[in-house]
Write an enzyme that holds these catalytic residues in place. Structure first.
Site, short mmCIF file in Angstrom:
data_model
loop_
_atom_site.label_atom_id
_atom_site.label_comp_id
_atom_site.label_asym_id
_atom_site.label_seq_id
_atom_site.Cartn_x
_atom_site.Cartn_y
_atom_site.Cartn_z
N GLU A 290 30.05 11.06 24.23
CA GLU A 290 31.15 11.85 24.81
C GLU A 290 30.51 12.83 25.79
O GLU A 290 29.53 13.52 25.45
CB GLU A 290 31.92 12.61 23.73
CG GLU A 290 32.98 13.49 24.37
CD GLU A 290 33.95 14.15 23.39
OE1 GLU A 290 33.80 13.99 22.17
OE2 GLU A 290 34.87 14.85 23.88
N ASN A 345 36.53 13.90 29.01
CA ASN A 345 37.72 14.67 28.63
C ASN A 345 38.56 15.01 29.86
O ASN A 345 38.02 15.43 30.88
CB ASN A 345 37.31 15.97 27.95
CG ASN A 345 36.68 15.70 26.60
OD1 ASN A 345 37.37 15.42 25.64
ND2 ASN A 345 35.36 15.75 26.56
N GLU A 377 39.59 10.64 27.46
CA GLU A 377 40.18 11.29 26.28
C GLU A 377 41.27 12.26 26.72
O GLU A 377 41.04 13.13 27.56
CB GLU A 377 39.10 12.06 25.50
CG GLU A 377 38.04 11.16 24.92
CD GLU A 377 37.09 11.90 23.98
OE1 GLU A 377 37.31 13.11 23.71
OE2 GLU A 377 36.14 11.26 23.49
N ASP A 407 42.79 12.32 21.89
CA ASP A 407 41.81 13.28 21.35
C ASP A 407 42.47 14.28 20.40
O ASP A 407 43.68 14.53 20.49
CB ASP A 407 41.17 14.04 22.53
CG ASP A 407 39.83 14.65 22.18
OD1 ASP A 407 39.38 14.51 21.03
OD2 ASP A 407 39.22 15.28 23.08
N GLU A 464 35.70 12.81 14.48
CA GLU A 464 34.88 13.89 15.06
C GLU A 464 34.33 14.77 13.95
O GLU A 464 34.92 14.86 12.87
CB GLU A 464 35.75 14.79 15.93
CG GLU A 464 36.32 14.16 17.17
CD GLU A 464 37.23 15.13 17.93
OE1 GLU A 464 37.65 16.15 17.37
OE2 GLU A 464 37.50 14.84 19.09
P1 C2E Z 1 36.49 17.85 22.19
O1 C2E Z 1 36.72 16.85 23.25
O2 C2E Z 1 37.28 17.70 20.95
O3 C2E Z 1 34.94 17.81 21.91
C1 C2E Z 1 34.39 17.92 20.68
C2 C2E Z 1 33.88 19.29 20.45
O4 C2E Z 1 33.48 19.44 19.11
C3 C2E Z 1 32.64 19.61 21.27
O5 C2E Z 1 32.63 21.00 21.52
C4 C2E Z 1 31.53 19.28 20.32
O6 C2E Z 1 30.33 19.95 20.63
C5 C2E Z 1 32.11 19.79 19.03
N1 C2E Z 1 31.53 19.09 17.90
C6 C2E Z 1 31.24 17.79 17.81
N2 C2E Z 1 30.73 17.50 16.62
C7 C2E Z 1 30.71 18.64 15.90
C8 C2E Z 1 30.30 18.98 14.58
O7 C2E Z 1 29.85 18.15 13.81
N3 C2E Z 1 30.46 20.26 14.19
C9 C2E Z 1 30.94 21.20 15.02
N4 C2E Z 1 31.06 22.44 14.55
N5 C2E Z 1 31.36 20.92 16.28
C10 C2E Z 1 31.23 19.65 16.72
P2 C2E Z 1 32.44 21.53 22.97
O8 C2E Z 1 31.39 20.78 23.68
O9 C2E Z 1 32.30 23.00 22.82
O10 C2E Z 1 33.79 21.17 23.65
C11 C2E Z 1 34.96 21.79 23.26
C12 C2E Z 1 36.11 21.20 23.99
O11 C2E Z 1 36.04 21.49 25.37
C13 C2E Z 1 36.15 19.68 23.92
O12 C2E Z 1 36.73 19.31 22.72
C14 C2E Z 1 37.00 19.36 25.11
O13 C2E Z 1 38.36 19.46 24.78
C15 C2E Z 1 36.67 20.45 26.09
N6 C2E Z 1 35.73 19.95 27.09
C16 C2E Z 1 34.41 19.82 27.02
N7 C2E Z 1 33.92 19.32 28.17
C17 C2E Z 1 34.97 19.12 29.00
C18 C2E Z 1 35.12 18.61 30.34
O14 C2E Z 1 34.18 18.21 31.02
N8 C2E Z 1 36.39 18.58 30.84
C19 C2E Z 1 37.45 18.98 30.12
N9 C2E Z 1 38.62 18.90 30.67
N10 C2E Z 1 37.35 19.45 28.88
C20 C2E Z 1 36.13 19.52 28.31
MG MG Z 2 38.23 16.34 20.13
MG MG Z 3 37.03 15.06 23.47
#
Ligand code: C2E
Ligand code: MG
Ligand code: MG
Length: 520
Positions: A290, A345, A377, A407, A464
């Site tokens: 991802e 995403n 997603e 998602d 996830e």
């Molecule tokens: P998401 O798409 O639901 O991404 C999963 C989030 O959960 C990611 O946080 C990931 O680092 C975190 N995660 C995954 N596995 C675990 C785990 O085992 N434990 C914990 N505590 N956390 C875990 P992240 O990277 O902070 O991203 C948060 C949200 O930000 C993402 O949720 C997504 O909705 C958004 N996002 C991230 N990158 C992009 C992007 O390039 N564009 C857009 N539009 N949204 C983004």
């Molecule tokens: Mg997610």
């Molecule tokens: Mg996602």
């Protein structure tokens, strides 16, 4: 007014002349009767002229009065038009400013507080775009009259911009229940479904409230506070009225600073992709990644999306930001030896961009990444406002072979109906449920139920937030096919992802995880 005085002066002068002439006329008659003969014709002519002058003056005076009345009427009409919203008949911004100031002065005299409720319709543009302006206008009129009837006659109601309404009310010092109940009633009235030309239309809304001692704040400042509370509700997608507090104002300032530095960050290419491994839970092999945005901030280091995605969405920067992150991710992944799937995403607001599909296809063409290896997603919240537009975009994506994942399943609005709304290839169960399966029976039941349901409709599930061996074993038992989480690896740089691919096994991945976590 000056002309008025002039005519009055002429009239008075004429009357005085009349008296003077009259006395000489009667004097003449008297003298004639007593036998003294002088020129009485002169006096008679002067008298006739005087009477004519009075009649003329009077007529002129009456005309002038009528003209002034007409002018006062048209001035009042112009003032009404200037302070009224032509479409709904409510006060407009100017009218509200005047009336609310008047109400504020009265509140000071009565030692009461002033509360302002600010109501903004959510994505009203969609109603106009989909059903046309006539339907949109009618919806606005109905919403206006619904707010007016909730507010009653004592309060001032205004439409201060295309989709923003305000109610101003006077309350007892510090009284919060009244305005809150009023705001809740207004929100319920605005969001009532309505039937217009056999179309069922439902409009969402966000509401902010602020109250203050009217001696301390002007009504425009109270309105500004209500608007800040409203912005807070809108950003957090909070579907209930929000009270203003000082923290919101500080947050707003911080937001505008962040917005400025995001703009700079995009210009200077500071947003980069991180890659979180997605594992085939049966074979323990990396299936793909991802793509998650990270901000390589010159002062703060690596910044996570919770600090910038919402602000970028709010300010229309998310499109440019995502595009640059996705481009870099695709460019990196095409160079890897192993063919991998990538999931990107898409923010809710991006689904309102009619060119989204074309932009993604162009990125694929320019980087050479195969479309059938890309998954987009979409979160549930992105689907609730403009399903037609989302469908069009999704169809174009699917025509190119791009896959679609739902998602954060379970956290949004009406989850099950969304599953049927668009042709999803997979469902991602939100980590809030997954991380709780060992201590929360409900969370466990939800994960089980969703997996069973998805199996029944033949849509694979991605889980996830797998953080432990225990969770890994549990979700595998439930029949989940793909999973991701810190147990397999935290989001990592492109170079780290490439190295990870060469090893390929989950055990190795888990073994590497602590190293990766330290270096990231
Ligand atoms: P998401 O798409 O639901 O991404 C999963 C989030 O959960 C990611 O946080 C990931 O680092 C975190 N995660 C995954 N596995 C675990 C785990 O085992 N434990 C914990 N505590 N956390 C875990 P992240 O990277 O902070 O991203 C948060 C949200 O930000 C993402 O949720 C997504 O909705 C958004 N996002 C991230 N990158 C992009 C992007 O390039 N564009 C857009 N539009 N949204 C983004
Ligand atoms: Mg997610
Ligand atoms: Mg996602």
């Amino acid at each position: 007014m000056r002309r008025d005085l002039f005519v009055l002066g002429v009239l008075i002068l004429s009357v005085m002349l009349l008296i003077w002439n009259g006395s000489s006329f009667f004097g003449t008659i008297g003298r004639l009767s007593t036998g003294f003969g002088i020129d009485h014709k002169l006096s008679f002519t002067a008298l006739t002229l005087n009477v004519a002058l009075i009649l003329f003056g009077w007529r002129y005076y009456v005309d002038l009065q009528q003209e002034m009345e007409r002018r006062a009427e048209s001035e009042a009409r112009a003032a009404y038009i200037a302070s009224t919203d032509g479409m709904t008949g409510l006060l407009n911004r100017k009218g509200f400013a005047e009336e609310s100031e008047r109400m504020r002065v009265e509140a000071i005299a009565d030692d009461r507080h002033v509360a302002i409720i600010s109501i903004q319709l959510a994505r009203f543009k969609v109603v106009n775009d989909r059903y046309g302006f006539d339907v949109g206008d009618e919806a606005l009129r109905r919403i206006a009259s619904a707010i007016e009837s909730v507010a009653g006659e004592q309060r001032k109601v205004a439409r201060i911009s295309g989709d923003e309404f305000v109610i101003m009310t006077v309350v007892k010092r510090g009284g919060r229940e009244g305005p809150m109940a009023l705001a809740e009633a207004a929100l319920a009235a605005v969001t009532q479904p309505m039937m217009i030309e056999d179309k069922l239309i439902t409009v969402g809304a966000f509401v902010g409230i602020a109250s203050a001692c009217p001696g301390e704040l002007k009504s425009r400042d109270i309105l500004r506070r209500a608007d800040i509370a409203l912005a807070h509700a809108r950003t957090g997608r909070i579907a209930r009225p929000m009270w203003f507090d000082e923290g919101m104002e500080r947050e707003l300032l911080r937001h505008s600073e962040i917005e400025q530095s995001i703009r700079g960050g995009i210009d200077q290419d500071q947003f980069i992709p991180y890659f979180e491994p997605q594992m085939d839970l049966e074979t323990n092999r990396v299936k793909g990644f991802e793509v998650l945005a990270r901000w390589e901030h010159p002062l703060s280091g690596i910044v996570t999306p919770d600090r910038f995605i919402a602000v970028a969405e709010e300010n229309g920067l998310i499109g440019a930001l995502s595009e640059s992150v996705i481009r870099k991710a695709l460019e990196a992944a095409v160079k890897w030896d192993e063919p991998v799937d990538l999931s990107v995403n898409i923010a809710p607001i991006q689904l309102g961009d009619a060119w989204l599909a074309q932009k993604l296809v162009r990125l694929l063409t320019e980087t050479g990444f195969p479309p059938e290896r890309l998954t987009v997603e979409i979160t549930e919240s992105s689907l609730f406002s403009d399903l037609d537009m989302a469908r069009t975009i999704v169809e174009s994506l699917k025509n190119q072979g791009i896959k679609l994942a739902l998602d954060d399943f379970g956290t949004g609005f009406s989850s099950l109906s969304h599953l049927r709304a668009l042709p999803f290839n997979s469902i991602k169960i939100d980590r809030a449920f997954v991380s709780a399966i060992h201590h929360d029976v409900e969370a466990e039941a939800i994960v089980r139920a969703v997996t069973t349901l998805a199996e029944a409709i033949d849509i694979p599930v991605t889980v996830e937030g797998i953080e432990s061996e225990e969770t890994h074993a549990a979700v595998l038992r439930y029949g989940c096919a793909v999973g991701q989480g810190w147990y397999f690896g935290k989001p990592m740089t492109a170079d780290q992802a490439e190295q990870l691919l060469r090893h390929g096994s989950a055990d190795l991945v888990a073994g590497r995880e602590s190293k990766i976590a330290k270096s990231a």
